[in-house]
Design a protein around this motif. Structure first.
Motif, PDB file in Angstrom:
ATOM      1  N   LEU A  72      42.684  46.996  51.158  1.00 56.59           N
ATOM      2  CA  LEU A  72      42.249  46.142  50.065  1.00 56.59           C
ATOM      3  C   LEU A  72      41.810  46.984  48.885  1.00 56.59           C
ATOM      4  CD1 LEU A  72      38.618  44.854  50.393  1.00 56.59           C
ATOM      5  CD2 LEU A  72      39.530  46.492  52.032  1.00 56.59           C
ATOM      6  N   ALA A  73      41.726  46.345  47.736  1.00 54.92           N
ATOM      7  CA  ALA A  73      41.222  46.993  46.530  1.00 54.92           C
ATOM      8  C   ALA A  73      40.059  46.174  45.999  1.00 54.92           C
ATOM      9  CB  ALA A  73      42.317  47.098  45.475  1.00 54.92           C
ATOM     10  N   VAL A  74      39.032  46.870  45.539  1.00 60.60           N
ATOM     11  CA  VAL A  74      37.876  46.212  44.929  1.00 60.60           C
ATOM     12  C   VAL A  74      37.643  46.863  43.572  1.00 60.60           C
ATOM     13  CG1 VAL A  74      35.450  45.595  45.137  1.00 60.60           C
ATOM     14  CG2 VAL A  74      36.863  45.772  47.190  1.00 60.60           C
ATOM     15  N   SER A  75      37.760  46.071  42.523  1.00 60.44           N
ATOM     16  CA  SER A  75      37.528  46.556  41.165  1.00 60.44           C
ATOM     17  C   SER A  75      36.241  45.938  40.642  1.00 60.44           C
ATOM     18  CB  SER A  75      38.707  46.174  40.256  1.00 60.44           C
ATOM     19  OG  SER A  75      38.512  46.679  38.954  1.00 60.44           O
ATOM     20  N   GLN A  76      35.607  46.631  39.697  1.00 57.02           N
ATOM     21  CA  GLN A  76      34.331  46.126  39.161  1.00 57.02           C
ATOM     22  C   GLN A  76      34.292  46.320  37.655  1.00 57.02           C
ATOM     23  OE1 GLN A  76      30.737  47.903  40.791  1.00 57.02           O
ATOM     24  NE2 GLN A  76      29.539  46.082  40.293  1.00 57.02           N
ATOM     25  N   ILE A  77      33.915  45.246  36.979  1.00 57.16           N
ATOM     26  CA  ILE A  77      33.669  45.286  35.537  1.00 57.16           C
ATOM     27  C   ILE A  77      32.209  44.905  35.325  1.00 57.16           C
ATOM     28  CG2 ILE A  77      34.266  44.343  33.279  1.00 57.16           C
ATOM     29  CD1 ILE A  77      36.992  43.547  34.475  1.00 57.16           C
ATOM     30  N   VAL A  87      42.884  41.730  47.100  1.00 61.64           N
ATOM     31  CA  VAL A  87      42.382  42.374  45.876  1.00 61.64           C
ATOM     32  C   VAL A  87      41.181  41.563  45.400  1.00 61.64           C
ATOM     33  CG1 VAL A  87      42.855  43.020  43.487  1.00 61.64           C
ATOM     34  CG2 VAL A  87      44.635  43.292  45.222  1.00 61.64           C
ATOM     35  N   VAL A  88      40.079  42.263  45.157  1.00 54.72           N
ATOM     36  CA  VAL A  88      38.825  41.620  44.750  1.00 54.72           C
ATOM     37  C   VAL A  88      38.391  42.200  43.411  1.00 54.72           C
ATOM     38  CG1 VAL A  88      36.398  41.256  45.341  1.00 54.72           C
ATOM     39  CG2 VAL A  88      38.138  41.253  47.149  1.00 54.72           C
ATOM     40  N   LEU A  89      37.926  41.340  42.521  1.00 50.36           N
ATOM     41  CA  LEU A  89      37.384  41.791  41.234  1.00 50.36           C
ATOM     42  C   LEU A  89      35.955  41.298  41.101  1.00 50.36           C
ATOM     43  CD1 LEU A  89      37.479  42.988  38.381  1.00 50.36           C
ATOM     44  CD2 LEU A  89      38.528  40.842  37.598  1.00 50.36           C
ATOM     45  N   MET A  90      35.039  42.245  40.894  1.00 49.62           N
ATOM     46  CA  MET A  90      33.635  41.915  40.643  1.00 49.62           C
ATOM     47  C   MET A  90      33.376  41.976  39.134  1.00 49.62           C
ATOM     48  SD  MET A  90      31.946  44.401  43.530  1.00 49.62           S
ATOM     49  CE  MET A  90      30.249  43.950  43.059  1.00 49.62           C
ATOM     50  N   ILE A  91      33.047  40.849  38.541  1.00 54.97           N
ATOM     51  CA  ILE A  91      32.595  40.847  37.149  1.00 54.97           C
ATOM     52  C   ILE A  91      31.075  40.750  37.201  1.00 54.97           C
ATOM     53  CG2 ILE A  91      32.690  39.692  34.912  1.00 54.97           C
ATOM     54  CD1 ILE A  91      35.443  38.642  35.643  1.00 54.97           C
ATOM     55  N   THR A  92      30.440  41.890  37.129  1.00 59.83           N
ATOM     56  CA  THR A  92      28.991  41.978  37.337  1.00 59.83           C
ATOM     57  C   THR A  92      28.279  41.824  36.007  1.00 59.83           C
ATOM     58  OG1 THR A  92      29.325  43.441  39.220  1.00 59.83           O
ATOM     59  CG2 THR A  92      27.137  43.442  38.204  1.00 59.83           C
ATOM     60  N   ASP A  93      27.391  40.823  35.934  1.00 62.83           N
ATOM     61  CA  ASP A  93      26.658  40.506  34.705  1.00 62.83           C
ATOM     62  C   ASP A  93      25.245  41.084  34.801  1.00 62.83           C
ATOM     63  OD1 ASP A  93      25.150  39.136  32.636  1.00 62.83           O
ATOM     64  OD2 ASP A  93      26.888  37.811  32.451  1.00 62.83           O
ATOM     65  N   PHE A 131      43.404  37.235  34.871  1.00 63.63           N
ATOM     66  CA  PHE A 131      42.928  38.194  35.866  1.00 63.63           C
ATOM     67  C   PHE A 131      43.565  37.935  37.231  1.00 63.63           C
ATOM     68  CE2 PHE A 131      39.159  38.974  33.081  1.00 63.63           C
ATOM     69  CZ  PHE A 131      39.292  40.355  32.997  1.00 63.63           C
ATOM     70  N   LEU A 132      43.603  36.665  37.646  1.00 60.77           N
ATOM     71  CA  LEU A 132      44.165  36.345  38.968  1.00 60.77           C
ATOM     72  C   LEU A 132      45.643  36.701  39.040  1.00 60.77           C
ATOM     73  CD1 LEU A 132      42.413  32.917  39.681  1.00 60.77           C
ATOM     74  CD2 LEU A 132      41.905  35.142  40.719  1.00 60.77           C
ATOM     75  N   ALA A 133      46.370  36.514  37.941  1.00 63.47           N
ATOM     76  CA  ALA A 133      47.795  36.854  37.925  1.00 63.47           C
ATOM     77  C   ALA A 133      47.995  38.362  38.082  1.00 63.47           C
ATOM     78  CB  ALA A 133      48.428  36.361  36.632  1.00 63.47           C
ATOM     79  N   VAL A 134      47.181  39.149  37.386  1.00 65.76           N
ATOM     80  CA  VAL A 134      47.283  40.604  37.477  1.00 65.76           C
ATOM     81  C   VAL A 134      46.891  41.069  38.875  1.00 65.76           C
ATOM     82  CG1 VAL A 134      46.312  42.781  36.647  1.00 65.76           C
ATOM     83  CG2 VAL A 134      46.952  40.993  35.021  1.00 65.76           C
ATOM     84  N   MET A 135      45.857  40.457  39.452  1.00 68.69           N
ATOM     85  CA  MET A 135      45.425  40.821  40.797  1.00 68.69           C
ATOM     86  C   MET A 135      46.519  40.520  41.824  1.00 68.69           C
ATOM     87  SD  MET A 135      41.527  39.366  40.406  1.00 68.69           S
ATOM     88  CE  MET A 135      41.112  39.475  42.149  1.00 68.69           C
ATOM     89  N   THR A 136      47.184  39.390  41.679  1.00 68.86           N
ATOM     90  CA  THR A 136      48.276  39.032  42.596  1.00 68.86           C
ATOM     91  C   THR A 136      49.422  40.027  42.465  1.00 68.86           C
ATOM     92  OG1 THR A 136      47.684  36.682  42.466  1.00 68.86           O
ATOM     93  CG2 THR A 136      49.921  37.235  43.221  1.00 68.86           C
ATOM     94  N   SER A 137      49.749  40.386  41.242  1.00 64.39           N
ATOM     95  CA  SER A 137      50.822  41.360  41.014  1.00 64.39           C
ATOM     96  C   SER A 137      50.466  42.719  41.606  1.00 64.39           C
ATOM     97  CB  SER A 137      51.089  41.487  39.510  1.00 64.39           C
ATOM     98  OG  SER A 137      52.018  42.513  39.257  1.00 64.39           O
TER      99      SER A 137
END
Length: 537
Positions: free
Chosen positions: A444-449, A480-486, A464-470
């Motif tokens: 898996l991949a975990v990205s963080q912004i 693939v997981v994306l963390m948008i940390t506020d 974002f979801l389209a890019v993650m699926t690709s």
């Protein structure tokens, strides 16, 4: 001294880049000048802002640590000019006990190679065909240790002809009968006279004198005297030939300093040469490679900071010697051949550890470096709101900020406003702080912004979801997981594709959406990866 590279992980964040730079600066201050900071990917906008603020250039970019030809203890024999004599080449090989020499053009580029076999083959041909063609006169003088008594303008400084020894026993039946001859004489005035009368191309007088009146009628004949005997002169004449006419210059196999050993080994297995020329970036000869050089290559040396997982490290790590690891993540799968120093501590930033190493060595970082380290700690601890943050991080960050005469609040504002501009594509933001993990056979991949305005980014949710699926499909990942940390909301908008049911179960997410807000979730390392590991492990 061989360079020791200090490198963080792929897709480096600010903590990774600054950790490499700070540790290199520490080692250099201690007198270890071979340490050099490096990076494995492009600098993020956040990191560039920090570097620009304190006046630093990004570290050197490297894409792998695979062993190259330049890492081998290859031979550096003399490189001979193509115009040098065969005699010079043979003497060089004998003197250095070298079986093959590189031969270069005037500008240092490769012309060919000269081996003992080449010289032997040439010698055998001269036995059956004792003839020379266009040998420079000064080559002859050099190999014969002789003196030019008379030269002809017609010969254009070249000598050609069938080589003959005119011995006393052959007076009545001369072995030379035409002008197209090179005649070797002893102390034999009558033989010299007959050769000059015939106007042969060249007369070589061994251990004898020439009456001055003979030279007056030498005409177009080149006359050379030598202190060596006739039989030795006979062999040396053939060795006056330029190397270019004897050496191998076609179908050469050569390598460059930047060639990888894996590729070199394959090429060597397909050829049968004893040695191979090595060329630099400008195609100039720098050495010779033999098969035995490939047996024990000198490995590149590296210090890993801010990671200890093979999938996040530099390509070719298995061909390098890892000297040290400085990290604050979980222990992963990197193996070493020898015991090394590992410093892995439960803090929020690698730079916290390195700053303490400065203290332990009795050194204070420069104001600019201290500012850089403070910014890295602020970035990696999400302005001290990450659960990975410790009091040590806070204390060190404040100390570095005082040395740099900056405020942590200003640094935080600059850092967390940099990574999510409207001009950036979703793919660019996804890859800025992107890491891949292998957990119990699950890839898996975990990205963080990290941002101060997550609502603005969520307006681009579909993008974002389209890019993650690709990305998932291209990389062959299960999730693939994306963390948008506020930072202000002290939580994370979690976006995910792939094994969605497992991810929802891990974080207690209700519904069928691919996005959910997780309060108090700030750390990929301490909160997201452990939750997924608990289910897949």
């Amino acid at each position: 001294m061989d360079t020791i590279y200090i490198t963080g992980h792929r897709n480096p964040d600010t903590d990774s880049i600054v950790a490499a730079m700070a540790y290199a600066a520490l080692q250099n201050a201690l007198g270890n000048r071979q340490y050099q900071a490096a990076r494995l990917g492009q600098i993020s906008d956040e990191t560039q802002i920090v570097l620009d603020r304190f006046g630093f250039q990004p570290p050197r970019l490297i894409d792998n640590l695979r062993t190259q030809v330049r890492d081998l203890d290859y031979d550096t024999p003399p490189t001979l000019s193509a115009a040098a004599t065969v005699s010079r080449g043979w003497q060089t090989m004998q003197g250095g006990k070298i079986s093959i020499l590189p031969v270069a053009n005037e500008d240092g580029t490769l012309y060919g190679t000269l081996s003992a076999g080449d010289v032997a083959n040439y010698d055998i041909t001269t036995v059956r065909n004792p003839r020379v063609e266009n040998i420079p006169v000064y080559n002859l003088i050099s190999v014969l240790e002789g003196k030019l008594l008379h030269e002809s303008a017609d010969t254009l400084d070249m000598v050609s002809g069938e080589v003959t020894i005119a011995l006393p026993a052959s007076r009545e039946n001369l072995l030379f009968s035409s002008r197209d001859s090179v005649v070797i004489c002893g102390d034999q005035p009558d033989m010299v006279q007959r050769a000059l009368d015939l106007q042969v191309n060249c007369v070589i007088i061994c251990q004898g004198e020439v009456p001055p009146e003979f030279l007056d009628r030498a005409g177009n004949t080149c006359v050379i005297s030598t202190p060596i005997d006739a039989y030795q002169a006979l062999r040396l004449i053939f060795h006056a030939l330029p190397i270019a006419r004897v050496c191998k210059s076609q179908d050469l196999v050569c390598f460059h300093l930047d060639d990888y050993i894996d590729d070199v080994q394959n090429a060597v297995l397909e050829s049968r040469f004893r040695a191979y020329p090595i060329l630099d970036e400008e195609e100039r000869v720098v050495g010779m490679l033999s098969r035995f050089h490939l047996l024990r290559p000198r490995r590149k040396r590296v210090v890993l900071v801010d990671h200890n997982e093979k999938s996040q490290s530099v390509v070719g790590l298995d061909q390098a010697d890892i000297l040290e690891i400085i990290d604050h993540h979980r222990l992963a799968d990197i193996e070493t051949k020898n015991p090394i120093h590992v410093r892995n501590e439960a803090v929020g930033s690698t730079n916290t550890i390195i700053a303490e190493m400065y203290q332990e060595k009795g050194l204070m970082p420069t104001a600019k470096m201290a500012g850089l380290m403070a910014a890295a700690i602020v970035s990696d601890t999400v302005m001290f709101k990450s659960p990975t943050c410790t009091q040590r991080d806070i204390d060190i960050a404040n100390r570095m900020a005082r040395i740099a005469s900056v405020t942590l609040e200003d640094l935080g504002q600059a850092i967390f406003s940099a990574s999510c501009g409207d001009d950036k594509t979703a793919e660019t933001m996804l890859k800025t702080d992107y890491k891949e993990f292998h957990i119990a056979g699950h890839n898996l991949a975990v990205s963080q912004i990290t941002t101060m305005d997550s609502d603005r980014l969520l307006k681009r949710l579909d993008e974002f979801l389209a890019v993650m699926t690709s990305t998932r499909e291209k990389r062959g990942l299960q999730s693939v997981v994306l963390m948008i940390t506020d930072v202000l909301m002290e939580g994370t908008q979690l976006l995910f594709v792939g094994d969605e049911d497992t991810i929802r179960q891990a974080f207690g997410i209700k519904g069928e959406e691919n996005c959910a807000f997780l309060p108090k979730i700030m750390s990929r390392k301490k909160q997201v990866i452990p939750m997924l590991s608990a289910l897949w492990g």
